[in-house]
Design a protein around this motif. Structure first.
Motif: not given
Length: 946
Positions: A387-389, A393-394, A396, A437, A439
């Motif tokens: 996860y990048t958030s 919700n995103k 990578k 990436s 979403k």
């Protein structure tokens, strides 16, 4: 009187030391104990195992040195085992196996004469190394199996013919060998000792000499066997790893043993463990079905055999599940052993792994030492995702490419789906940078697994993705809270559960051999076919008269795989022609014998059939040689050198020409194998051709030519007018810094970096040193320059001396002020710090490549109030220089410094040429950005990438 008293005291003290050193207690201190030598089990008689008790860690031992000899009065250093002096040895025993051809003699390190080992008594039998004395090595030839490493050109063109016992040999001086390796011989006695070396480099007393005689044993019963029976086709595949010490195996045999006979097998294997090597208990073979005999033609660790039972006329009297596979094997001394598998896998032909599209071609853009093997089109696969958030919700994803140079990739498409098949997202990767990436939809349940389908579009098929697609499971890992890519498959077949092996043979080999095994995810392989350089040849004998080591002069020129005939050449033309005449005479003699037997009507006896076969073989062998094109061409040669050159050219061509087959297996004997690959023209033999140009470097060539033109333009401009160079604060301050040292009457210190003579940063630092030396000579200031590299130091001395001469102050030059400190990182830093403090340097310049010692040195100069100017290309140290120094040359400023200071026309033109070239690069970056945004990547494909 005082002199006599002092002399007497020294004599008494020396005597006391001498007697104390020779006392039994001290002599035994540090001596290795418990040394045992024994025959290595399960080998071919070329191995001896040594065991000894390691010394306690209080002795601070760093190394154990092993010595070997053919007699107890002469032992040469053989090898060593390194240990940690602080930790010591974990365990009660150390082992060393003398096998696999240990180095006996190395030309570069061998002493000219016999040298005793250090710190040993005068009567010690231990010597440091085998000397460069042919008599010594000649005396060992019949005691060891020896391999000599000799250059290809030396072996074929710099020998001397030696006749010994009516045999012709190729004789070579000892200095023509780079290396000689030796193995113990069966039946000879060998003597060993071990010496411990402490951290001070002192050699402790040697262990008591022990001896052993190597014996040829039966193979070990540890071969790993797997087998699969394919029910609908009645095919049986065996796959096995040879025994641990199994390179002398001559024959493998595969069996199917009824399960009720397994206890008999195991009991007989127990008997074999204690039985004589000549005796092999194998009554189980009477109850087993023999499936195949396989003669070993390869040194590969993993071997295969596939048998069509119906074609071989083998029928199973019971279901296949009632059998277990057994592999028996026999070495060249006819000693035997066997291994049994735990199960016989039962499969169906539909479960065979899919064979990829296999092709072979000469590898493009190389120097002619590789063939390129293609095993399918490229595949992309996910490695992991995170996860990048903060809202989760995103995601990578990182992915890897299974590339194949024959199929350049245009773009990729990833389609993510839930387990039920519902699409989550589809991502198109227009340029494969191995990161994407995604979403996540609002209804995505975090932590659950999902699937991904990956498709590849090739450049030659723009607009069309390749089928079938690759599939993977993306599984969530609770421990790391990451997603991992698992279970890569194509058309329902897992790629991570199969193995590929490429079977090869050259034109001098009768059989295909495995040995290029890899996992099933590989899409392409390079088969390295090296040019001949060093040859390893058995040393046959020694000629005391010429003081030469003798090797066989024979070599194989060609091979006829249809009739299994060999064209044997020789280094010496006279010997070759003599052998050919003898071959002709033998063929004629056998032919007369056959004709005589025909005349008497004896045409059905076994003797006649055997003689006829021998006569045919002899005549075919002779005809194969005299009718070979290389022989006919060589016969026209006027000199022996030209004659040999023709035969060698044919040998090299045949030894570097290969045919290929591809084998796929699941690791348990479910084997699929291609026929010998043939290209569209029907050719099955592939020879690597060298290319004059590497076309992938075309952009580099264009860039180099463009850069050269720009430098010429800048040079013309520099000769007409002074070119502008932007001010560099650190260099502008150099005059003030040297002037300040003059006013204070304190020296200037120049600290170079860690680079060697081949590093660009070192060259740039020395050029700055030259300009600095001119200024210190002009201001009559002492220049101190400590060095870390003893090769750079003398060059720096000459550069500074030249600078002082050009400034008209040769008398002010002091060579002692440019000196070597240490090549140890922090010892050098400590030395520099001490000089800065003691000499109270007014100005310190740090120029070159630096590591962690940079901050230590600059902090000291800062505390002493010195003006400090630094320049480096070590980006990790730039922040520390900026913090602690008055001025720092960053990046290209460091390399521009010499041109900036000297205003030399050539250097300035080089600098301006780089600026012009940067403008071109910036323009290409801008254009490339717009083109890449429009998904046109031809410019990127044109540029070379590492």
């Amino acid at each position: 009187m005082k002199k006599y008293s002092l002399f007497t005291a020294m004599v008494l003290l020396g005597s006391l030391i001498l007697f104390s050193a020779s006392s039994p207690e001290v002599a035994k201190q540090g001596q290795v104990t418990g040394l045992i030598a024994m025959d290595a089990p399960f080998d071919d008689g070329s191995g001896i195992v040594l065991k000894w008790t390691p010394l306690s860690k209080e002795h601070r031992i760093i190394q154990y040195k092993i010595y070997r000899g053919c007699s107890p009065d002469t032992l040469f250093f053989l090898s060593n085992l390194d240990v940690d002096p602080t930790m010591g040895v974990i365990g009660d025993e150390l082992r060393f196996t003398d096998s696999d051809y240990q180095p006996l003699y190395e030309f570069e390190t061998a002493p000219a004469k016999l040298k005793k080992e250090k710190h040993q008594p005068a009567d010690s039998p231990l010597y440091r190394a085998v000397p460069r004395d042919p008599k010594v090595i000649g005396s060992l030839v019949d005691r060891y199996d020896m391999l000599g490493s000799i250059k290809h050109s030396v072996f074929y063109h710099q020998s001397k013919q030696v006749k010994l016992d009516k045999e012709s040999y190729a004789g070579y001086k000892l200095n023509q060998f780079d290396l000689i390796l030796a193995n113990p011989k069966v039946g000879n006695e060998y003597y060993y000792s071990v010496v411990a070396v402490n951290e001070r480099g002192h050699h402790l007393p040697a262990a008591k000499i022990v001896s052993a005689i190597p014996v040829d044993n039966r193979p070990a019963p540890d071969a790993v066997v797997n087998a699969t029976y394919v029910e609908d086709t009645q095919e049986l595949g065996f796959e096995w790893n040879m025994p641990e010490v199994g390179y002398d195996i001559a024959l493998y045999s595969g069996w199917l043993l009824p399960k009720e006979s397994v206890p008999l097998f195991r009991s007989e294997q127990e008997l074999n463990l204690t039985a004589a090597d000549e005796q092999f208990h194998a009554a189980w073979q009477e109850r087993a079905i023999k499936v195949f005999d396989s003669y070993v033609t390869s040194g590969s660790k993993t071997l295969y055999e596939k048998v069509d039972l119906k074609e071989a006329g083998i029928s199973l009297s019971r279901p296949a599940s009632d059998y277990l596979p057994v592999l028996s094997y026999m070495d060249y001394s006819e000693y035997q052993n066997a291994s049994i598998a735990d199960t016989l896998y039962i499969r169906n032909s539909a479960e065979y792994p899919n064979l990829p599209a296999f092709s072979v071609q000469d590898k493009p853009n190389d120097k002619g030492d590789n063939n390129y093997l293609s095993m399918g089109k490229p595949i992309a696969y996910i490695t992991q995702a995170s996860y990048t958030s903060a809202k989760h919700n995103k995601l990578k994803f990182t992915y890897e490419l299974l590339e194949n140079d024959l199929y350049p990739i245009e773009r990729l498409r990833f389609t993510f789906r839930e387990e039920g098949g519902k699409e989550i997202a589809q991502i198109t990767e227009y340029y494969p940078d191995k990161v994407i990436s995604m979403k996540l939809p609002k209804d995505f349940a975090h932590g659950k697994s999902f699937k991904v389908e990956t498709q590849v579009m090739l450049r030659k098929n723009k607009g069309k993705y390749e089928e079938p697609a690759a599939h993977q499971d993306i599984l969530f890992e609770e421990a790391t809270h990451r997603y991992l890519g698992k279970h890569l498959s194509i058309a329902g077949k897992r790629l991570d559960r199969v193995y590929m092996d490429v079977l090869i043979k050259n034109k001098l080999s009768p059989y295909f051999s495995p040995g290029m095994r890899s996992n099933g995810m590989i899409r392409a392989l390079d088969h390295a076919i090296n040019y001949p350089d060093a040859l390893y040849k058995p040393i046959s004998n020694y000629d005391a008269k010429s003081r030469r080591l003798l090797l066989s002069p024979a070599f194989t020129v060609a091979f006829d795989e249809d009739k299994m005939l060999s064209f044997a050449g020789n280094i010496y033309r006279g010997v070759f022609e003599k052998d050919l005449r003898e071959m002709k005479a033998e063929a004629d003699s056998l032919s007369k014998l056959v004709k005589g037997m025909q005349a008497t009507g004896d045409t059905l006896s076994e003797a006649y059939l055997s003689s006829q076969a021998e006569a045919t073989q002899a005549q075919d062998s002779y005809n194969f040689i005299i009718n070979h094109p290389a022989y006919k061409q060589a016969q026209k040669a006027r000199s022996e050198k030209a004659w040999r050159k023709i035969l060698l050219a044919e040998m090299h061509r045949n030894s570097r020409t290969y045919a290929y087959q591809l084998l796929l297996t699941d690791g348990h004997g479910l084997i699929q194998q291609t026929d010998t690959y043939k290209d569209p023209k029907g050719n099955q033999w592939f020879f690597p051709e060298p290319q004059w140009f590497d076309k992938t470097k075309l952009a580099t060539l264009i860039g180099s030519l463009t850069f050269g033109i720009m430098i010429v333009v800048a040079l013309v401009q520099a000769r007409r007018r002074e070119l502008y160079i932007r001010p560099i604060a650190g260099l502008e301050e150099l005059d003030n810094a040297v002037g300040r040292a003059t006013e204070m009457g304190r020296p200037v210190m120049f600290v170079p970096g860690w680079g060697g003579l081949g590093d660009p940063c070192t060259i740039s630092a020395l050029m700055i040193l030259s300009e600095t030396a001119k200024k210190t000579a002009e201001f009559d200031v002492r220049l101190i320059s400590p060095h870390v590299d003893y090769f750079v130091m003398p060059l720096a001395q000459e550069i500074v001396q030249t600078a002082y001469n050009e400034a008209g102050r040769p008398d002010a030059f002091n060579r002692e002020d440019i000196f070597y400190i240490s090549d140890s990182q922090f010892a050098f830093a400590a030395g520099v710090n001490g000089i800065i403090i003691r000499e109270r340097a007014a100005t310190v310049l740090y120029m070159g490549y630096f590591n962690a010692e940079a901050l230590l040195m600059t902090e000291t100069g800062n505390q002493m109030g010195s003006i400090q100017i630094a320049g480096t290309d070590a980006i990790t140290q730039v922040p520390f220089f900026i913090t602690t120094c008055d001025y720092t040359l960053i990046g290209e400023e460091f390399y521009a410094a010499s041109a900036y200071l000297s205003r030399n026309i050539e250097l300035v033109s080089m600098l301006k040429g780089q600026d012009y070239f940067k403008i071109v690069m910036i323009f290409l970056i801008i254009i490339g950005t717009f083109l890449s945004t429009a998904h046109w990547h031809e410019l990127l494909h044109f540029l070379p990438f590492e």
